[in-house]
Design an enzyme around this catalytic site. Structure first.
Site, PDB file in Angstrom:
ATOM      1  N   THR A  64     -19.192  43.180  21.165  1.00  0.00           N
ATOM      2  CA  THR A  64     -18.302  43.059  20.033  1.00  0.00           C
ATOM      3  C   THR A  64     -18.206  44.471  19.495  1.00  0.00           C
ATOM      4  OG1 THR A  64     -19.086  40.816  19.702  1.00  0.00           O
ATOM      5  CG2 THR A  64     -18.206  41.901  17.760  1.00  0.00           C
ATOM      6  N   ARG A 100      -9.722  34.907  14.725  1.00  0.00           N
ATOM      7  CA  ARG A 100     -10.615  34.410  15.766  1.00  0.00           C
ATOM      8  C   ARG A 100      -9.810  33.633  16.821  1.00  0.00           C
ATOM      9  NH1 ARG A 100     -15.691  35.046  17.918  1.00  0.00           N
ATOM     10  NH2 ARG A 100     -16.935  33.152  17.959  1.00  0.00           N
ATOM     11  N   THR A 152     -13.943  41.187  18.927  1.00  0.00           N
ATOM     12  CA  THR A 152     -14.773  40.944  20.109  1.00  0.00           C
ATOM     13  C   THR A 152     -14.027  40.302  21.265  1.00  0.00           C
ATOM     14  OG1 THR A 152     -16.831  39.889  20.826  1.00  0.00           O
ATOM     15  CG2 THR A 152     -15.494  38.641  19.285  1.00  0.00           C
ATOM     16  N   GLY A 161     -23.207  42.607  18.345  1.00  0.00           N
ATOM     17  CA  GLY A 161     -24.584  42.250  18.709  1.00  0.00           C
ATOM     18  C   GLY A 161     -24.847  40.766  18.857  1.00  0.00           C
ATOM     19  N   GLY A 162     -23.799  39.960  19.036  1.00  0.00           N
ATOM     20  CA  GLY A 162     -24.022  38.519  19.263  1.00  0.00           C
ATOM     21  C   GLY A 162     -24.836  37.914  18.139  1.00  0.00           C
ATOM     22  N   ASN A 222     -16.424  38.866  23.221  1.00  0.00           N
ATOM     23  CA  ASN A 222     -17.696  38.170  23.389  1.00  0.00           C
ATOM     24  C   ASN A 222     -18.609  38.964  24.308  1.00  0.00           C
ATOM     25  OD1 ASN A 222     -19.521  36.250  22.665  1.00  0.00           O
ATOM     26  ND2 ASN A 222     -18.977  34.817  24.289  1.00  0.00           N
TER      27      ASN A 222
HETATM   28  N1  GLY Z   1     -18.862  36.491  20.151  1.00  0.00           N
HETATM   29  C1  GLY Z   1     -19.885  36.778  19.257  1.00  0.00           C
HETATM   30  C2  GLY Z   1     -19.634  36.209  17.907  1.00  0.00           C
HETATM   31  O1  GLY Z   1     -18.502  35.985  17.542  1.00  0.00           O
HETATM   32  O2  GLY Z   1     -20.556  35.951  17.200  1.00  0.00           O
END
Ligand code: GLY
Length: 586
Positions: free
Chosen positions: A397, A122, A415, A489-490, A417
């Site tokens: 993502t 991340r 992702t 999908g956020g 984002n």
């Molecule tokens: N950017 C979306 C997530 O990591 O949940």
């Protein structure tokens, strides 16, 4: 690097051709599913699914070209991690909306012998980031500052993540895993209708945010079949091929990235790049009716939320009620409401904040949370707060699932984002930067782009990782690999993975049906049930509305890419028809 960031060449000149039939591709599902009557659609997502008998390996991912790259690696004797590395880089070329080298992600791995591991690559907040960096002098969040500016980017983790994964588990030569992406960038690939329309939709923002640059632009509109060549990206990938980590976090690419930051008052420095390291973290586990769930720990909220959701509904007879029947939907919504409330308070980067994992997953706690659920009426979200524990001191993502011949499995969600991230290109290096900083809580209680709220656990701090919803997950049955699953999908990632698992385990859907089935979503705030068009039958909707549920239709929810080991022992893919997603097996 070359000035010609994008070249348009005639389709006839393309060398990389897809021979889908050769690789046994199962066609993206027919649109006929959308033509069923409302009731039939909701209760029985009927698909004309071709049964597959692949047993040597499978790749399911967001683009046909990347799936082919992954399958080729498996056929050459590469393992699931080799294929994942190749797919990650191929997606960086063929899925500029989300595939990336300028973003980050998470990997869940399970070896054929049953050991599991997870890798957190991340993004991190730059060292110069600060808690109130997106607030104006009156203390209000400045709109879009965490989304479409140079300050929106976290320090990218994808390249380091791939190098780490490869160093631990890879088998083939590193260069051979990166080369297919270089070829795709250098020779070009034919774009799909979806990518053409995504590029055209973002054109105005590309122009506004990248003055004087031509990356991802052409004269006139993009159309299906145009060939996209990304020469600068090819050069960057060659550096990664030849120098691994140092090809991205040092040398020319680091110079270009930091100079891009200086153009737009961005924060990422050379030291941030050099200091970036992904982290191996112990997977978190849960059980659902005898299935073992192996999933991602914080800084993703996805794994904990998924395990909480499964526990919340486990004792109810979902199988008897059926797919998307009113009782099923009501129970699932009430579980989601409570779990997302917890997420807002307790989930964040475990290196900075003590996430109460055990308390959140304690069966007694989950039971207590569901006690206020009333079959007769919707629980208003205003009456649900994050839970309290005795003794307690957090849409764009992409996901890919891979299984190799030995049975090693990889689930990776990665992702930028937003679609195309911050939409800011690193001039000369040919890649997009993420806008992942928006996943932090800029101010307690103020929603981010997904409507998610947060507080201290997910506040901005230098070097901290922003909370994610990404939920790459692997499931075992009787000690054997059963399913590999995940989605973009956020905020809907968690609920889409949850419902896909229920579709298989509770509603006896095969993998493709489970992926195709219409989904719905609740995230505590706003207090709304979002449904994909026709996800709920008219009678289910009526019953729920009578109980006080507000139901709002939304566009497609997630693009789940998953693999199931079916009863006959074959690999069965589910490639989401909501995108260009493709499954290839052999
Ligand atoms: N950017 C979306 C997530 O990591 O949940």
């Amino acid at each position: 690097m070359g000035k010609n960031e994008i070249r348009l060449i005639p389709a006839s000149a393309i060398r990389l051709n897809l021979c889908k039939h050769v690789y046994g591709i199962a066609a993206v599902m027919s649109l006929s599913v959308f033509l069923f009557s409302s009731a039939a659609r909701a209760q029985e997502p009927s698909m004309n699914v071709k049964k597959e008998n692949f047993h040597n390996g499978m790749v399911v991912c967001a683009t046909p070209d990347a799936a082919k790259v992954g399958l080729d690696i498996l056929k050459k004797g590469g393992n699931a991690v080799d294929a994942a590395v190749a797919v990650q880089f191929a997606l960086a070329v063929t899925l500029p909306e989300a595939g990336n080298i300028g973003g980050g992600g998470f990997m869940v791995y399970r070896s054929a012998h049953g050991e599991s591991n997870t890798l957190d690559f991340r993004e991190k907040a730059p060292a110069r980031a600060s808690q109130n960096m997106y607030l104006d002098s009156a203390g209000n969040v400045v709109p879009n500052m965490s989304i479409a500016t140079h300050k929106a980017s976290g320090v990218p983790g994808s390249v380091d993540g791939m190098v780490e994964a490869y160093n631990k588990y890879g088998k083939l030569k590193w260069a051979d895993l990166v080369q297919p992406a270089i070829d795709l960038a250098h020779n070009g690939f034919k774009i799909t209708e979806k990518l053409a329309s995504d590029l055209n939709r973002s054109r105005a923002q590309f122009v506004k945010l990248n003055p004087g640059k031509s990356y991802l632009l052409k004269d006139g509109d993009w159309k299906e079949g145009d060939v996209l060549v990304q020469e600068d990206l090819a050069q960057t990938l060659m550096l990664i091929r030849d120098k691994k980590r140092e090809g991205f976090y040092g040398g020319m690419v680091a110079d270009l990235l930091v100079s891009e930051m200086k153009n737009g008052a961005g924060l990422i420095s050379k030291a941030d790049l050099q200091n970036y390291h992904s982290v191996w973290r112990k997977a978190i586990y849960g059980n659902y009716k005898g299935y073992k769930i192996i999933t991602m720990p914080p800084p993703s909220s996805g794994g904990i939320a998924l395990l909480q959701l499964l526990q919340s509904v486990e004792k109810y007879p979902l199988h008897r009620w059926g797919y998307n029947r009113d009782s099923t939907v009501q129970l699932v919504v009430e579980a989601e409401r409570r779990v997302y409330a917890d997420r807002s308070k307790y989930l964040g980067d475990p290196d900075f904040y003590k996430v109460p994992v055990d308390s959140l997953l304690n069966p007694a706690y989950i039971d207590a949370r569901m006690k206020s659920f009333d079959w007769n009426a919707a629980t208003p979200s205003t009456s649900i707060q994050p839970g309290k524990f005795v003794g307690y001191e957090s849409d764009q993502t992409t996901h890919y699932s891979i299984v190799d011949k030995e049975g090693n499995a990889v689930a990776i969600t990665t992702t930028l984002n937003d679609s195309f991230g911050s939409k800011i290109f690193v001039g000369g290096a040919g890649f997009l930067l993420n806008d992942e900083m928006d996943d932090f809580s800029a101010k307690p209680g103020v929603p981010n782009m997904f409507g998610l709220v947060g507080g201290k656990a997910n506040s901005i701090q230098p070097g901290k990782r922003m909370l994610s919803c990404m939920t790459p997950t692997i499931i075992e049955k009787n000690g054997k690999l059963f399913m590999v699953v995940g989605t973009p999908g956020g905020s809907t990632i968690i609920t889409s993975v949850f419902q896909t698992i229920l579709n298989v385990i509770e509603f006896d859907q095969d993998m493709q049906q489970a992926v195709n089935s219409k989904r719905f979503h609740h995230q505590w705030l706003p207090d709304v049930v979002y449904e994909e068009k026709d996800a709920l039958s008219d009678s289910t909707e009526t019953k729920l509305k009578q109980k006080g549920y507000k139901i709002v239709e939304r566009g497609p929810s997630g693009r789940v890419d998953a693999i199931l080991i079916n009863k006959a022992g074959y690999l069965e893919g589910g490639a989401d028809p909501r995108g260009d997603d493709t499954k290839l097996g052999w």
